[in-house]
Design a protein around this motif. Sequence first.
Motif, PDB file in Angstrom:
ATOM      1  N   GLU A  29       0.758  -1.084   0.048  1.00 58.03           N
ATOM      2  CA  GLU A  29      -0.074  -0.098   0.007  1.00 58.03           C
ATOM      3  C   GLU A  29       0.902   1.297   0.138  1.00 58.03           C
ATOM      4  N   ALA A  30       2.100   1.109   0.667  1.00 58.88           N
ATOM      5  CA  ALA A  30       2.744   2.533   0.913  1.00 58.88           C
ATOM      6  C   ALA A  30       3.308   2.673  -0.608  1.00 58.88           C
ATOM      7  N   LEU A  31       3.215   2.014  -1.633  1.00 60.33           N
ATOM      8  CA  LEU A  31       3.769   2.070  -3.245  1.00 60.33           C
ATOM      9  C   LEU A  31       2.873   3.170  -3.821  1.00 60.33           C
ATOM     10  N   GLY A  32       1.485   3.327  -3.212  1.00 63.10           N
ATOM     11  CA  GLY A  32       0.324   4.177  -3.773  1.00 63.10           C
ATOM     12  C   GLY A  32       0.002   3.524  -5.249  1.00 63.10           C
ATOM     13  N   ASP A  33       0.035   4.606  -6.287  1.00 62.77           N
ATOM     14  CA  ASP A  33      -0.239   4.379  -7.650  1.00 62.77           C
ATOM     15  C   ASP A  33       0.587   3.110  -8.048  1.00 62.77           C
ATOM     16  N   GLY A  34       1.666   2.916  -7.343  1.00 59.64           N
ATOM     17  CA  GLY A  34       2.496   1.912  -8.128  1.00 59.64           C
ATOM     18  C   GLY A  34       2.412   0.447  -7.654  1.00 59.64           C
ATOM     19  N   ALA A  35       1.112   0.378  -6.742  1.00 59.65           N
ATOM     20  CA  ALA A  35       1.191  -1.048  -5.931  1.00 59.65           C
ATOM     21  C   ALA A  35       0.511  -2.071  -6.957  1.00 59.65           C
ATOM     22  N   GLY A  36      -0.304  -1.616  -7.840  1.00 54.15           N
ATOM     23  CA  GLY A  36      -0.646  -2.688  -8.763  1.00 54.15           C
ATOM     24  C   GLY A  36       0.389  -3.188  -9.713  1.00 54.15           C
ATOM     25  N   GLU A  37       1.075  -2.298 -10.298  1.00 51.57           N
ATOM     26  CA  GLU A  37       2.171  -2.898 -11.255  1.00 51.57           C
ATOM     27  C   GLU A  37       3.247  -3.699 -10.353  1.00 51.57           C
ATOM     28  N   TYR A  38       3.489  -3.383  -8.925  1.00 54.85           N
ATOM     29  CA  TYR A  38       4.458  -3.926  -8.289  1.00 54.85           C
ATOM     30  C   TYR A  38       3.616  -5.472  -7.866  1.00 54.85           C
ATOM     31  N   VAL A  39       2.395  -5.662  -7.878  1.00 57.27           N
ATOM     32  CA  VAL A  39       2.017  -6.846  -7.439  1.00 57.27           C
ATOM     33  C   VAL A  39       1.985  -7.678  -8.801  1.00 57.27           C
ATOM     34  N   CYS A  40       1.672  -7.141 -10.014  1.00 56.25           N
ATOM     35  CA  CYS A  40       1.783  -7.861 -11.215  1.00 56.25           C
ATOM     36  C   CYS A  40       3.264  -8.404 -11.348  1.00 56.25           C
ATOM     37  N   SER A  41       4.300  -7.725 -11.000  1.00 58.86           N
ATOM     38  CA  SER A  41       5.627  -8.172 -10.930  1.00 58.86           C
ATOM     39  C   SER A  41       5.997  -9.144 -10.131  1.00 58.86           C
ATOM     40  N   LEU A  42       5.239  -9.228  -8.645  1.00 59.81           N
ATOM     41  CA  LEU A  42       5.419 -10.171  -7.923  1.00 59.81           C
ATOM     42  C   LEU A  42       4.866 -11.603  -8.325  1.00 59.81           C
ATOM     43  N   VAL A  43       3.714 -11.554  -8.893  1.00 60.99           N
ATOM     44  CA  VAL A  43       2.891 -12.565  -9.376  1.00 60.99           C
ATOM     45  C   VAL A  43       3.834 -13.218 -10.500  1.00 60.99           C
ATOM     46  N   ARG A  44       4.127 -12.486 -11.485  1.00 66.75           N
ATOM     47  CA  ARG A  44       4.884 -12.852 -12.676  1.00 66.75           C
ATOM     48  C   ARG A  44       6.393 -13.624 -12.032  1.00 66.75           C
ATOM     49  N   GLN A  45       6.880 -12.994 -11.127  1.00 64.86           N
ATOM     50  CA  GLN A  45       8.247 -13.611 -10.482  1.00 64.86           C
ATOM     51  C   GLN A  45       7.732 -15.302 -10.050  1.00 64.86           C
ATOM     52  N   ALA A  46       6.746 -15.225  -9.304  1.00 66.38           N
ATOM     53  CA  ALA A  46       6.328 -16.405  -8.620  1.00 66.38           C
ATOM     54  C   ALA A  46       6.004 -17.638  -9.758  1.00 66.38           C
ATOM     55  N   TYR A  47       5.228 -16.911 -10.578  1.00 67.97           N
ATOM     56  CA  TYR A  47       4.885 -17.984 -11.614  1.00 67.97           C
ATOM     57  C   TYR A  47       6.185 -18.483 -12.499  1.00 67.97           C
ATOM     58  N   GLU A  48       7.173 -17.645 -12.885  1.00 73.64           N
ATOM     59  CA  GLU A  48       8.125 -17.860 -13.650  1.00 73.64           C
ATOM     60  C   GLU A  48       9.144 -18.808 -12.693  1.00 73.64           C
ATOM     61  N   ALA A  49       8.940 -18.817 -11.447  1.00 72.66           N
ATOM     62  CA  ALA A  49       9.758 -19.576 -10.475  1.00 72.66           C
ATOM     63  C   ALA A  49       9.170 -21.027 -10.359  1.00 72.66           C
ATOM     64  N   GLY A  50       8.002 -21.233 -10.896  1.00 75.70           N
ATOM     65  CA  GLY A  50       7.210 -22.739 -10.805  1.00 75.70           C
ATOM     66  C   GLY A  50       5.935 -22.618 -10.001  1.00 75.70           C
ATOM     67  N   ILE A  51       5.614 -21.478  -9.080  1.00 77.56           N
ATOM     68  CA  ILE A  51       4.486 -21.460  -8.405  1.00 77.56           C
ATOM     69  C   ILE A  51       3.292 -21.258  -9.381  1.00 77.56           C
ATOM     70  N   ASN A  52       2.572 -22.390  -9.266  1.00 79.13           N
ATOM     71  CA  ASN A  52       1.121 -22.223  -9.940  1.00 79.13           C
ATOM     72  C   ASN A  52      -0.111 -22.254  -9.028  1.00 79.13           C
ATOM     73  N   PHE A  53      -0.189 -22.098  -7.893  1.00 81.20           N
ATOM     74  CA  PHE A  53      -1.181 -21.906  -6.992  1.00 81.20           C
ATOM     75  C   PHE A  53      -1.200 -20.650  -6.262  1.00 81.20           C
ATOM     76  N   PHE A  54      -2.310 -19.983  -6.479  1.00 84.43           N
ATOM     77  CA  PHE A  54      -2.557 -18.745  -5.810  1.00 84.43           C
ATOM     78  C   PHE A  54      -3.540 -18.789  -5.097  1.00 84.43           C
ATOM     79  N   ASP A  55      -3.551 -18.431  -3.960  1.00 79.09           N
ATOM     80  CA  ASP A  55      -4.764 -18.594  -2.989  1.00 79.09           C
ATOM     81  C   ASP A  55      -5.190 -17.152  -2.683  1.00 79.09           C
ATOM     82  N   SER A  56      -6.598 -16.793  -2.731  1.00 75.25           N
ATOM     83  CA  SER A  56      -6.944 -15.462  -2.314  1.00 75.25           C
ATOM     84  C   SER A  56      -8.207 -15.841  -1.428  1.00 75.25           C
ATOM     85  N   SER A  57      -8.955 -14.660  -1.302  1.00 77.63           N
ATOM     86  CA  SER A  57     -10.021 -14.770  -0.142  1.00 77.63           C
ATOM     87  C   SER A  57     -11.030 -13.437  -0.673  1.00 77.63           C
ATOM     88  N   ARG A  58     -12.563 -13.596  -0.546  1.00 81.22           N
ATOM     89  CA  ARG A  58     -13.531 -12.835  -0.448  1.00 81.22           C
ATOM     90  C   ARG A  58     -13.289 -11.616   0.449  1.00 81.22           C
TER      91      ARG A  58
END
Length: 260
Positions: A29-58
């Motif tokens: 959240e401290a990244l402000g408007d850049g939060a979404g882009e940072y999350v995209c980078s995190l998720v892509r890094q995880a995916y490229e490392a072989g992580i295929n299971f993403f757990d979320s919640s309503r």
Amino acid sequence: MQYVALGRSGLLTSSIAFGAMSLDCPEIEALGDGAGEYVCSLVRQAYEAGINFFDSSRVTPVSEKRLGNALYGIRDHVLVATKSRGLDGEAVQRDLNVSLECLCTDYIDLFQIECNESVPDEKGRDRIYGKLVELKERGSIRHFGLVTEDLSIAEKAIESGLYESVQFPFNMIYMDPAATLVALCAQRDVGCIAMQPLNGGILRNIPLAVGFFTQYDNAVPVFGIHTAEELQQIVYFAGHPPVIDDKFKSDIEAVRQHYN
């Protein structure tokens, strides 16, 4: 990255899961408007490392939306899980509808019900279990499981044979009697998902925390990811776990004694 068969569901998940509930944490959240882009980078890094299971919640709508955006282009190559705390079938349906929209998908691979008081079953007046079966038949969800912090509820869910997976707290501090349930999941062919592998952030020794799970080949820990550095450490030690020897076991026992 190693992969684990999630019980009888047929899902083949990475040995560690990406806990997306933390995608609205203070660090992001401290990244402000850049939060979404940072999350995209995190998720892509995880995916490229072989992580295929993403757990979320309503219950974490911002995180769920960010995960949905980040999975653009790779959705069909990963497993997406989310959860509902709905108290009846209609509430569960509403939660699912919102989750599908937020996650930018038309199906959920593993839809989980959060319960801490009872295990929904075929006879329940709340019609939760009946709704889960209906949603699976319609293809809105592929599989369904139960999430709880109450180990007695987890045991009942495993024994019931109604759920394809059960998620409950399990880590090197919160080990007994949860370890017994991990073995029970294996016996009953129920997927075992470990929540709070870092015990809510209390555990700081990532090599030890990740290495702990190499002793349980059917348990999939869900690590809440806050930063790229944390993700890199978790991925590295998942691929390079410590040797399970007397020193390793004594180090775990020292941590347990410290917190218990």
